[in-house]
Design a protein around this motif. Structure first.
Motif, PDB file in Angstrom:
ATOM      1  N   ILE A   1       0.833  -1.208   0.000  1.00  0.00           N
ATOM      2  CA  ILE A   1       0.000   0.000   0.000  1.00  0.00           C
ATOM      3  C   ILE A   1       0.862   1.250   0.000  1.00  0.00           C
ATOM      4  N   TYR A   2       1.958   1.220   0.764  1.00  0.00           N
ATOM      5  CA  TYR A   2       2.847   2.383   0.818  1.00  0.00           C
ATOM      6  C   TYR A   2       3.491   2.634  -0.544  1.00  0.00           C
ATOM      7  N   LYS A   3       3.944   1.571  -1.207  1.00  0.00           N
ATOM      8  CA  LYS A   3       4.567   1.734  -2.518  1.00  0.00           C
ATOM      9  C   LYS A   3       3.566   2.236  -3.554  1.00  0.00           C
ATOM     10  N   GLN A   4       2.335   1.687  -3.501  1.00  0.00           N
ATOM     11  CA  GLN A   4       1.317   2.122  -4.450  1.00  0.00           C
ATOM     12  C   GLN A   4       0.882   3.557  -4.177  1.00  0.00           C
ATOM     13  N   HIS A   5       0.890   3.953  -2.916  1.00  0.00           N
ATOM     14  CA  HIS A   5       0.510   5.319  -2.573  1.00  0.00           C
ATOM     15  C   HIS A   5       1.564   6.321  -3.062  1.00  0.00           C
ATOM     16  N   MET A   6       2.813   5.930  -3.013  1.00  0.00           N
ATOM     17  CA  MET A   6       3.878   6.807  -3.477  1.00  0.00           C
ATOM     18  C   MET A   6       3.935   6.888  -4.998  1.00  0.00           C
ATOM     19  N   ASP A   7       3.383   5.853  -5.671  1.00  0.00           N
ATOM     20  CA  ASP A   7       3.377   5.853  -7.131  1.00  0.00           C
ATOM     21  C   ASP A   7       2.178   6.648  -7.618  1.00  0.00           C
ATOM     22  N   THR A   8       2.413   7.589  -8.489  1.00  0.00           N
ATOM     23  CA  THR A   8       1.334   8.468  -8.979  1.00  0.00           C
ATOM     24  C   THR A   8       0.677   7.930 -10.239  1.00  0.00           C
ATOM     25  N   ASP A   9       1.018   6.723 -10.659  1.00  0.00           N
ATOM     26  CA  ASP A   9       0.442   6.166 -11.879  1.00  0.00           C
ATOM     27  C   ASP A   9      -1.033   5.864 -11.654  1.00  0.00           C
ATOM     28  N   VAL A  10      -1.900   6.374 -12.533  1.00  0.00           N
ATOM     29  CA  VAL A  10      -3.342   6.177 -12.372  1.00  0.00           C
ATOM     30  C   VAL A  10      -3.724   4.727 -12.572  1.00  0.00           C
ATOM     31  N   SER A  11      -2.962   3.979 -13.345  1.00  0.00           N
ATOM     32  CA  SER A  11      -3.297   2.586 -13.629  1.00  0.00           C
ATOM     33  C   SER A  11      -3.199   1.707 -12.394  1.00  0.00           C
ATOM     34  N   ASP A  12      -2.508   2.193 -11.353  1.00  0.00           N
ATOM     35  CA  ASP A  12      -2.373   1.405 -10.123  1.00  0.00           C
ATOM     36  C   ASP A  12      -3.502   1.676  -9.142  1.00  0.00           C
ATOM     37  N   GLU A  13      -4.492   2.478  -9.553  1.00  0.00           N
ATOM     38  CA  GLU A  13      -5.553   2.853  -8.612  1.00  0.00           C
ATOM     39  C   GLU A  13      -6.369   1.640  -8.185  1.00  0.00           C
ATOM     40  N   ASP A  14      -6.678   0.738  -9.138  1.00  0.00           N
ATOM     41  CA  ASP A  14      -7.451  -0.454  -8.795  1.00  0.00           C
ATOM     42  C   ASP A  14      -6.685  -1.341  -7.818  1.00  0.00           C
ATOM     43  N   ASN A  15      -5.358  -1.512  -8.063  1.00  0.00           N
ATOM     44  CA  ASN A  15      -4.552  -2.325  -7.162  1.00  0.00           C
ATOM     45  C   ASN A  15      -4.490  -1.712  -5.768  1.00  0.00           C
ATOM     46  N   PHE A  16      -4.413  -0.391  -5.699  1.00  0.00           N
ATOM     47  CA  PHE A  16      -4.386   0.283  -4.403  1.00  0.00           C
ATOM     48  C   PHE A  16      -5.692   0.041  -3.641  1.00  0.00           C
TER      49      PHE A  16
ATOM     50  N   VAL B   1      -7.805  -2.518  -4.050  1.00  0.00           N
ATOM     51  CA  VAL B   1      -7.868  -3.926  -3.641  1.00  0.00           C
ATOM     52  C   VAL B   1      -6.939  -4.185  -2.462  1.00  0.00           C
ATOM     53  N   SER B   2      -5.797  -3.523  -2.427  1.00  0.00           N
ATOM     54  CA  SER B   2      -4.866  -3.697  -1.307  1.00  0.00           C
ATOM     55  C   SER B   2      -5.472  -3.184  -0.003  1.00  0.00           C
ATOM     56  N   LEU B   3      -6.190  -2.059  -0.069  1.00  0.00           N
ATOM     57  CA  LEU B   3      -6.868  -1.553   1.130  1.00  0.00           C
ATOM     58  C   LEU B   3      -7.931  -2.535   1.620  1.00  0.00           C
ATOM     59  N   ILE B   4      -8.696  -3.076   0.674  1.00  0.00           N
ATOM     60  CA  ILE B   4      -9.711  -4.060   1.048  1.00  0.00           C
ATOM     61  C   ILE B   4      -9.060  -5.310   1.634  1.00  0.00           C
ATOM     62  N   GLN B   5      -7.927  -5.714   1.057  1.00  0.00           N
ATOM     63  CA  GLN B   5      -7.204  -6.868   1.590  1.00  0.00           C
ATOM     64  C   GLN B   5      -6.696  -6.593   2.993  1.00  0.00           C
ATOM     65  N   LEU B   6      -6.262  -5.362   3.258  1.00  0.00           N
ATOM     66  CA  LEU B   6      -5.801  -4.991   4.597  1.00  0.00           C
ATOM     67  C   LEU B   6      -6.934  -5.143   5.615  1.00  0.00           C
ATOM     68  N   VAL B   7      -8.114  -4.654   5.263  1.00  0.00           N
ATOM     69  CA  VAL B   7      -9.273  -4.805   6.146  1.00  0.00           C
ATOM     70  C   VAL B   7      -9.601  -6.282   6.346  1.00  0.00           C
ATOM     71  N   GLY B   8      -9.526  -7.060   5.265  1.00  0.00           N
ATOM     72  CA  GLY B   8      -9.825  -8.485   5.370  1.00  0.00           C
ATOM     73  C   GLY B   8      -8.857  -9.224   6.271  1.00  0.00           C
ATOM     74  N   ILE B   9      -7.572  -8.874   6.225  1.00  0.00           N
ATOM     75  CA  ILE B   9      -6.586  -9.548   7.075  1.00  0.00           C
ATOM     76  C   ILE B   9      -6.862  -9.267   8.547  1.00  0.00           C
ATOM     77  N   LEU B  10      -7.185  -8.014   8.861  1.00  0.00           N
ATOM     78  CA  LEU B  10      -7.488  -7.671  10.258  1.00  0.00           C
ATOM     79  C   LEU B  10      -8.698  -8.455  10.761  1.00  0.00           C
ATOM     80  N   PHE B  11      -9.710  -8.584   9.931  1.00  0.00           N
ATOM     81  CA  PHE B  11     -10.880  -9.364  10.328  1.00  0.00           C
ATOM     82  C   PHE B  11     -10.545 -10.856  10.394  1.00  0.00           C
ATOM     83  N   CYS B  12      -9.618 -11.329   9.548  1.00  0.00           N
ATOM     84  CA  CYS B  12      -9.245 -12.745   9.575  1.00  0.00           C
ATOM     85  C   CYS B  12      -8.602 -13.128  10.904  1.00  0.00           C
TER      86      CYS B  12
END
Length: 326
Positions: free
Chosen positions: A70-85, A87-98
Motif C-alpha cells: 500500500i505504501y509503494k502504491q501510494h507513493m506511485d502516482t500512476d493512475v493505472s495502479d488505482e485499482d490495485n491500491f 484492492v490492497s486496502l480491502i485486503q488490509l481490512v480483510g486480514i485484520l478481520f481474519c
C-alpha cells in the motif's frame, strides 16, 4: 418389611434445585469474555495450538507485506495502479478481520467465523492469481516468490480450517446443557453476532470501493462517506451489545439504524448502474454493486436471526455465558 438396596444406599439424594450431571452445563469450565465464553488454552490439542499460532504468524506476515504494498502504491502516482491500491486496502481490512475470525473460530468453535476465514483466504488467493497472470514477464520474476507463498499457504489454510469446521461442535451443549431451547438460542446468538461482524466488514470495504470509484468526490459526498463509516461502526457496536446482553430495546434500535443503510445501498446500486455505461469502466462499479448486494443478503439473514432470537430472551443463557469460572 423395610429393605434398602445396597446399590442405592450410598447415592446422595437430589433436591429440587440440583441438576443431573448429564444435564448440568459445563460453562463454569469456560472463560467468560465480552464476546462470549471461550475455551481455555489448555483444552486445545497440540495440533490445534500449532496451527493457530502458525495462522496468526502468517497473517501478521501478510499484513506487513500488504502495508508495504500500500505504501509503494501510494507513493506511485500512476493512475493505472488505482485499482490495485483499492484492492490492497480491502485486503488490509480483510486480514485484520481474519485475525478475529480465526481466534473466535478456534477458541469458541464458531463455524461461521471459520467459514468466513476460508472465504477470505480464497479471495486473497484469487487476487494473487489474477495479479500474477496480468503482470509482464519482468514483473512475474519479482512477484513469483510472493505468489507461490500465498498460494501454498492459502491451500494449507483452506485444508486445515475445513478439518476444523468438520469437527464436532460441543460449545452449545457446554453452555446451554442438554436443553434444546438454550442450544438453539446459543446458535442463533452466535449467528447474529457473526452477521453483525460480517456486515461491518462488508460496509467498510464498500466505503473503500465508493471512494475509489469516485476519485473526483465533492466535499459533501466525502463528509457523507465519513459519517457512513462512523455510523456503520456505531451500528455494529449497538447490535453486538443488543445480542450479547439480550436487550430488546437495543435490538429495535439496531434494526432502525439499518434502515438508512438499506436505503443507501439501493440508491448506490441505482447510481452505479446509471454511471456504468457512460464511463465504460466496469471493475470498480461491478465490485461496488456486488458489495452492496452482499451487504443486503447479510442484513436479511441478520434480521431473520434477530426476530427469532428476541423471542428466546430471558431463558438464562446470558447468565450462563457470562458466569464466572469456578
Amino acid at each position: 418389611m423395610d429393605e434398602t438396596s445396597p446399590l442405592l444406599g450410598d447415592q446422595p439424594q437430589e433436591g429440587p434445585d440440583l441438576v443431573s450431571p448429564n444435564l448440568r452445563p459445563r460453562h463454569q469450565e469456560l472463560i467468560p469474555t465480552p464476546c462470549g465464553p471461550i475455551k481455555p488454552w489448555s483444552e486445545l490439542s497440540n495440533r490445534v495450538k500449532l496451527y493457530f499460532c502458525f495462522t496468526i504468524v502468517s497473517l501478521l506476515a501478510l499484513l506487513g507485506l500488504t502495508v508495504s504494498s500500500i505504501y509503494k502504491q501510494h507513493m506511485d502516482t500512476d493512475v493505472s495502479d488505482e485499482d490495485n491500491f483499492t484492492v490492497s486496502l480491502i485486503q488490509l481490512v480483510g486480514i485484520l478481520f481474519c485475525v478475529y475470525y480465526i481466534s473466535r473460530g478456534v477458541l469458541q468453535e464458531n463455524r461461521q467465523e471459520l467459514v468466513a476465514f476460508v472465504l477470505s483466504v480464497l479471495v486473497v488467493m484469487v487476487r494473487s492469481v489474477v495479479n500474477f497472470s496480468v503482470v509482464g514477464s519482468k514483473g512475474k520474476q519479482e512477484v513469483l516468490v510472493r505468489f507461490v507463498c500465498i498460494v501454498c499457504l492459502g491451500v494449507f489454510h483452506v485444508f486445515c480450517t475445513t478439518l476444523l469446521i468438520k469437527r464436532p461442535n460441543m460449545m452449545a451443549f457446554r453452555v446451554g446443557g442438554a436443553l434444546d431451547s438454550l442450544q438453539e438460542q446459543y446458535f442463533l446468538l452466535n449467528l447474529c453476532f457473526s452477521m453483525v461482524t460480517f456486515d461491518l466488514q462488508a460496509q467498510l470495504c464498500l466505503c473503500i470501493l465508493i471512494a475509489a470509484s469516485d476519485s473526483a468526490m465533492f466535499a459533501p459526498n466525502t463528509i457523507i462517506l465519513g459519517v457512513g463509516v462512523v455510523w456503520a461502526c456505531l451500528t455494529a457496536a449497538v447490535g453486538a451489545v443488543a445480542v450479547l446482553k439480550e436487550a430488546k430495546v437495543l435490538v429495535w434500535v439496531f434494526m432502525v439504524q439499518n434502515v438508512p443503510q438499506v436505503a443507501f445501498f439501493i440508491y448506490l446500486m441505482y447510481t452505479m448502474v446509471l454511471k456504468w455505461y457512460p464511463d465504460n469502466m466496469y471493475t470498480l462499479e461491478a465490485a461496488t454493486i456486488t458489495g452492496a448486494l452482499i451487504s443486503l443478503v447479510i442484513k436479511a439473514v441478520l434480521f431473520w436471526g434477530l426476530v427469532r432470537l428476541v423471542h428466546s430472551f430471558g431463558q438464562g443463557l446470558r447468565e450462563r455465558m457470562f458466569a464466572p469460572s469456578k
